[in-house]
Write a protein that holds these residues in place. Structure first.
Motif, PDB file in Angstrom:
ATOM      1  N   CYS A 131       0.819  -1.202   0.000  1.00  0.00           N
ATOM      2  CA  CYS A 131       0.000   0.000   0.000  1.00  0.00           C
ATOM      3  C   CYS A 131       0.858   1.259   0.000  1.00  0.00           C
ATOM      4  CB  CYS A 131      -0.884  -0.063   1.240  1.00  0.00           C
ATOM      5  SG  CYS A 131      -2.102   1.187   1.297  1.00  0.00           S
ATOM      6  N   ILE A 132       1.917   1.277   0.771  1.00  0.00           N
ATOM      7  CA  ILE A 132       2.670   2.538   0.864  1.00  0.00           C
ATOM      8  C   ILE A 132       3.938   2.561   0.005  1.00  0.00           C
ATOM      9  CG2 ILE A 132       1.720   3.006   3.188  1.00  0.00           C
ATOM     10  CD1 ILE A 132       4.578   2.638   4.256  1.00  0.00           C
ATOM     11  N   SER A 133       4.345   1.410  -0.528  1.00  0.00           N
ATOM     12  CA  SER A 133       5.521   1.438  -1.410  1.00  0.00           C
ATOM     13  C   SER A 133       5.098   1.462  -2.880  1.00  0.00           C
ATOM     14  CB  SER A 133       6.426   0.222  -1.169  1.00  0.00           C
ATOM     15  OG  SER A 133       5.873  -0.937  -1.773  1.00  0.00           O
ATOM     16  N   GLY A 134       3.874   1.012  -3.133  1.00  0.00           N
ATOM     17  CA  GLY A 134       3.393   0.982  -4.510  1.00  0.00           C
ATOM     18  C   GLY A 134       3.886  -0.221  -5.290  1.00  0.00           C
ATOM     19  N   PHE A 135       4.684  -1.069  -4.659  1.00  0.00           N
ATOM     20  CA  PHE A 135       5.188  -2.263  -5.331  1.00  0.00           C
ATOM     21  C   PHE A 135       4.620  -3.519  -4.685  1.00  0.00           C
ATOM     22  CE2 PHE A 135       8.354   0.670  -6.855  1.00  0.00           C
ATOM     23  CZ  PHE A 135       8.681   0.178  -8.116  1.00  0.00           C
ATOM     24  N   ASN A 136       4.447  -4.544  -5.485  1.00  0.00           N
ATOM     25  CA  ASN A 136       4.102  -5.855  -4.960  1.00  0.00           C
ATOM     26  C   ASN A 136       5.140  -6.242  -3.907  1.00  0.00           C
ATOM     27  OD1 ASN A 136       4.033  -8.797  -4.721  1.00  0.00           O
ATOM     28  ND2 ASN A 136       2.595  -8.692  -6.426  1.00  0.00           N
ATOM     29  N   HIS A 137       4.684  -6.793  -2.787  1.00  0.00           N
ATOM     30  CA  HIS A 137       5.641  -7.085  -1.718  1.00  0.00           C
ATOM     31  C   HIS A 137       6.682  -8.124  -2.129  1.00  0.00           C
ATOM     32  CE1 HIS A 137       2.867 -10.467  -1.032  1.00  0.00           C
ATOM     33  NE2 HIS A 137       3.909 -11.064  -0.501  1.00  0.00           N
ATOM     34  N   LEU A 138       6.370  -8.877  -3.188  1.00  0.00           N
ATOM     35  CA  LEU A 138       7.338  -9.852  -3.692  1.00  0.00           C
ATOM     36  C   LEU A 138       8.613  -9.164  -4.179  1.00  0.00           C
ATOM     37  CD1 LEU A 138       4.983 -12.115  -5.824  1.00  0.00           C
ATOM     38  CD2 LEU A 138       5.984 -12.685  -3.620  1.00  0.00           C
ATOM     39  N   LYS A 139       8.457  -7.905  -4.553  1.00  0.00           N
ATOM     40  CA  LYS A 139       9.581  -7.129  -5.081  1.00  0.00           C
ATOM     41  C   LYS A 139      10.614  -6.826  -3.992  1.00  0.00           C
ATOM     42  CE  LYS A 139      11.426  -5.080  -8.532  1.00  0.00           C
ATOM     43  NZ  LYS A 139      11.925  -5.934  -9.619  1.00  0.00           N
ATOM     44  N   GLY A 140      10.191  -6.926  -2.741  1.00  0.00           N
ATOM     45  CA  GLY A 140      11.120  -6.622  -1.655  1.00  0.00           C
ATOM     46  C   GLY A 140      10.561  -5.553  -0.746  1.00  0.00           C
ATOM     47  N   LYS A 141      11.248  -5.298   0.345  1.00  0.00           N
ATOM     48  CA  LYS A 141      10.760  -4.371   1.341  1.00  0.00           C
ATOM     49  C   LYS A 141      11.819  -3.313   1.641  1.00  0.00           C
ATOM     50  CE  LYS A 141       7.800  -7.998   2.889  1.00  0.00           C
ATOM     51  NZ  LYS A 141       7.564  -9.148   3.732  1.00  0.00           N
ATOM     52  N   ILE A 210       8.101 -17.836  -9.560  1.00  0.00           N
ATOM     53  CA  ILE A 210       8.238 -16.376  -9.683  1.00  0.00           C
ATOM     54  C   ILE A 210       9.200 -16.074 -10.835  1.00  0.00           C
ATOM     55  CG2 ILE A 210       8.982 -14.267  -8.513  1.00  0.00           C
ATOM     56  CD1 ILE A 210       8.333 -15.667  -5.840  1.00  0.00           C
ATOM     57  N   GLU A 211       8.788 -15.143 -11.710  1.00  0.00           N
ATOM     58  CA  GLU A 211       9.598 -14.888 -12.904  1.00  0.00           C
ATOM     59  C   GLU A 211      10.863 -14.097 -12.602  1.00  0.00           C
ATOM     60  OE1 GLU A 211       7.418 -13.403 -16.269  1.00  0.00           O
ATOM     61  OE2 GLU A 211       6.053 -15.142 -16.143  1.00  0.00           O
ATOM     62  N   ASP A 212      10.696 -13.010 -11.863  1.00  0.00           N
ATOM     63  CA  ASP A 212      11.826 -12.134 -11.537  1.00  0.00           C
ATOM     64  C   ASP A 212      12.881 -12.904 -10.736  1.00  0.00           C
ATOM     65  OD1 ASP A 212      13.466 -10.259 -10.054  1.00  0.00           O
ATOM     66  OD2 ASP A 212      12.056  -8.698 -10.681  1.00  0.00           O
ATOM     67  N   LYS A 213      14.089 -12.976 -11.298  1.00  0.00           N
ATOM     68  CA  LYS A 213      15.141 -13.808 -10.689  1.00  0.00           C
ATOM     69  C   LYS A 213      15.507 -13.372  -9.285  1.00  0.00           C
ATOM     70  CE  LYS A 213      17.553 -16.091 -14.440  1.00  0.00           C
ATOM     71  NZ  LYS A 213      17.858 -15.465 -15.739  1.00  0.00           N
ATOM     72  N   GLU A 214      15.612 -12.044  -9.123  1.00  0.00           N
ATOM     73  CA  GLU A 214      16.037 -11.519  -7.824  1.00  0.00           C
ATOM     74  C   GLU A 214      14.966 -11.800  -6.766  1.00  0.00           C
ATOM     75  OE1 GLU A 214      16.881  -7.311  -7.936  1.00  0.00           O
ATOM     76  OE2 GLU A 214      17.073  -7.317  -5.733  1.00  0.00           O
ATOM     77  N   VAL A 215      13.714 -11.581  -7.156  1.00  0.00           N
ATOM     78  CA  VAL A 215      12.602 -11.820  -6.238  1.00  0.00           C
ATOM     79  C   VAL A 215      12.543 -13.298  -5.863  1.00  0.00           C
ATOM     80  CG1 VAL A 215      10.100 -11.755  -6.010  1.00  0.00           C
ATOM     81  CG2 VAL A 215      11.284  -9.875  -7.147  1.00  0.00           C
ATOM     82  N   LYS A 216      12.732 -14.130  -6.858  1.00  0.00           N
ATOM     83  CA  LYS A 216      12.712 -15.576  -6.617  1.00  0.00           C
ATOM     84  C   LYS A 216      13.776 -15.940  -5.587  1.00  0.00           C
ATOM     85  CE  LYS A 216      12.597 -18.312 -10.247  1.00  0.00           C
ATOM     86  NZ  LYS A 216      13.058 -19.123 -11.379  1.00  0.00           N
ATOM     87  N   LYS A 217      14.969 -15.367  -5.778  1.00  0.00           N
ATOM     88  CA  LYS A 217      16.075 -15.654  -4.856  1.00  0.00           C
ATOM     89  C   LYS A 217      15.706 -15.201  -3.433  1.00  0.00           C
ATOM     90  CE  LYS A 217      20.647 -14.376  -4.380  1.00  0.00           C
ATOM     91  NZ  LYS A 217      21.284 -13.087  -4.671  1.00  0.00           N
ATOM     92  N   ASN A 218      15.138 -13.989  -3.347  1.00  0.00           N
ATOM     93  CA  ASN A 218      14.711 -13.485  -2.031  1.00  0.00           C
ATOM     94  C   ASN A 218      13.744 -14.441  -1.365  1.00  0.00           C
ATOM     95  OD1 ASN A 218      16.172 -11.184  -2.298  1.00  0.00           O
ATOM     96  ND2 ASN A 218      14.442  -9.915  -2.990  1.00  0.00           N
TER      97      ASN A 218
END
Ligand SMILES: [Zn+2]
Ligand SMILES: [Zn+2]
Length: 237
Positions: A131-141, A210-218
C-alpha cells in the motif's frame, strides 16, 4: 467507545482449559480418523480449517461459566466457511479474531480471501508494504519504509485493543515463525491461531514459479529462514 461487536475481554481461546477441551472434543468426535463438519457433514481435511462454534455464543460474562464455554453439548465442530454461514444466518454480536500464520508462499492470503466477508478487518503487513511502497511485496521491502510500515500496523493493533471500529472478523496475517510472538498476539486479541501448514517443498515450488530472478532468490531465502526459525524455537506444532 462502545461497539456492537466487542471481543471477550480475556485470553479464553488461549487458556489451557479451552485448548484441552478443544482437543478432547476433536479427538472424541473423529469418524474413521476424520473430522466431520457438523454443519455441512463433509470432512474437514485441514487442521487450520477446524473451528469450534459455541451454539450459545460466548460473551463478556458467560465465558466464565464452564457449563457454557466448556460444555461439549454447546460446541459444534465446523469448517471456517460454515462457521461464517452459521453466523450470517443467526447473527453475531461478538467479533472473532484469527491469527493466520505460516511460511512465505503457504497460501495465507488466499485462505483469508476465501473466507473474507465484506466489512472484515485484515491486518497483513505485506499488504501494508504494498500500500505505501506501490510495489508488490514480492519485489522486496525497502528498509527506509520499515518504520512507517510498522507504525501503521501498530496503530491497527492499538485500535483492535481499544475496540475502535466495527467488524465481525479480524484476520491478522503474517509469517510469525516464533511461538512466543504468536501466543502474545493471540492473548492480546483473544484470537484463534490458524496455522497454514504448507510444507517446505510446496512453498519452494511456488517460489520457483516467480519470474523475476532476484525476487525468486529473495523468496527462497525467506522460506529457508522461516523454517529454520520455526524449527529452532518451536517444537510443538
Ligand atoms: Zn462444513
Ligand atoms: Zn461461532
Amino acid at each position: 467507545m462502545a461497539g456492537n461487536y466487542v471481543s471477550i475481554n480475556t485470553s479464553f481461546y488461549q487458556s489451557d482449559e479451552w485448548l484441552a477441551t478443544r482437543q478432547k472434543i476433536i479427538t472424541e468426535r473423529l469418524v474413521n480418523g476424520e473430522t466431520i463438519c457438523e454443519y455441512c457433514h463433509k470432512p474437514i481435511y485441514k487442521k487450520y480449517d477446524i473451528i469450534l462454534h459455541h451454539k450459545i455464543e460466548l460473551d463478556e460474562l458467560n465465558y466464565q461459566d464452564v457449563k457454557v464455554s466448556l460444555n461439549p453439548d454447546n460446541i459444534m465442530i465446523v469448517h471456517h466457511a460454515c462457521h461464517n454461514k452459521i453466523h450470517n444466518n443467526f447473527g453475531k454480536k461478538y467479533s472473532s479474531c484469527y491469527i493466520v500464520y505460516g511460511p512465505p508462499m503457504a497460501g495465507k492470503s488466499t485462505y483469508v480471501k476465501e473466507h473474507l466477508q465484506y466489512g472484515d478487518l485484515i491486518i497483513d503487513i505485506d499488504k501494508i508494504w504494498e500500500c505505501i511502497s506501490g510495489f508488490n511485496h514480492l519485489k522486496g521491502k525497502p528498509d527506509g519504509l520499515k518504520r512507517n510500515v510498522f507504525a501503521i500496523r501498530d496503530l491497527l493493533y492499538d485500535q483492535l485493543r481499544h475496540k475502535v471500529g466495527f467488524y465481525k472478523n479480524c484476520y491478522i496475517v503474517g509469517g510469525f515463525p516464533l511461538i512466543s510472538e504468536r501466543e502474545r498476539l493471540a492473548r492480546d486479541f483473544n484470537a484463534e491461531v490458524l496455522f497454514i501448514d504448507t510444507d517446505k517443498e510446496t512453498c519452494m515450488l511456488r517460489a520457483n514459479e516467480i519470474e523475476d530472478k532476484e525476487v525468486k532468490k529473495n523468496y527462497i531465502t525467506y522460506i529457508e529462514n522461516w523454517f529454520d526459525k520455526a524449527k529452532l524455537f518451536d517444537n510443538r506444532k
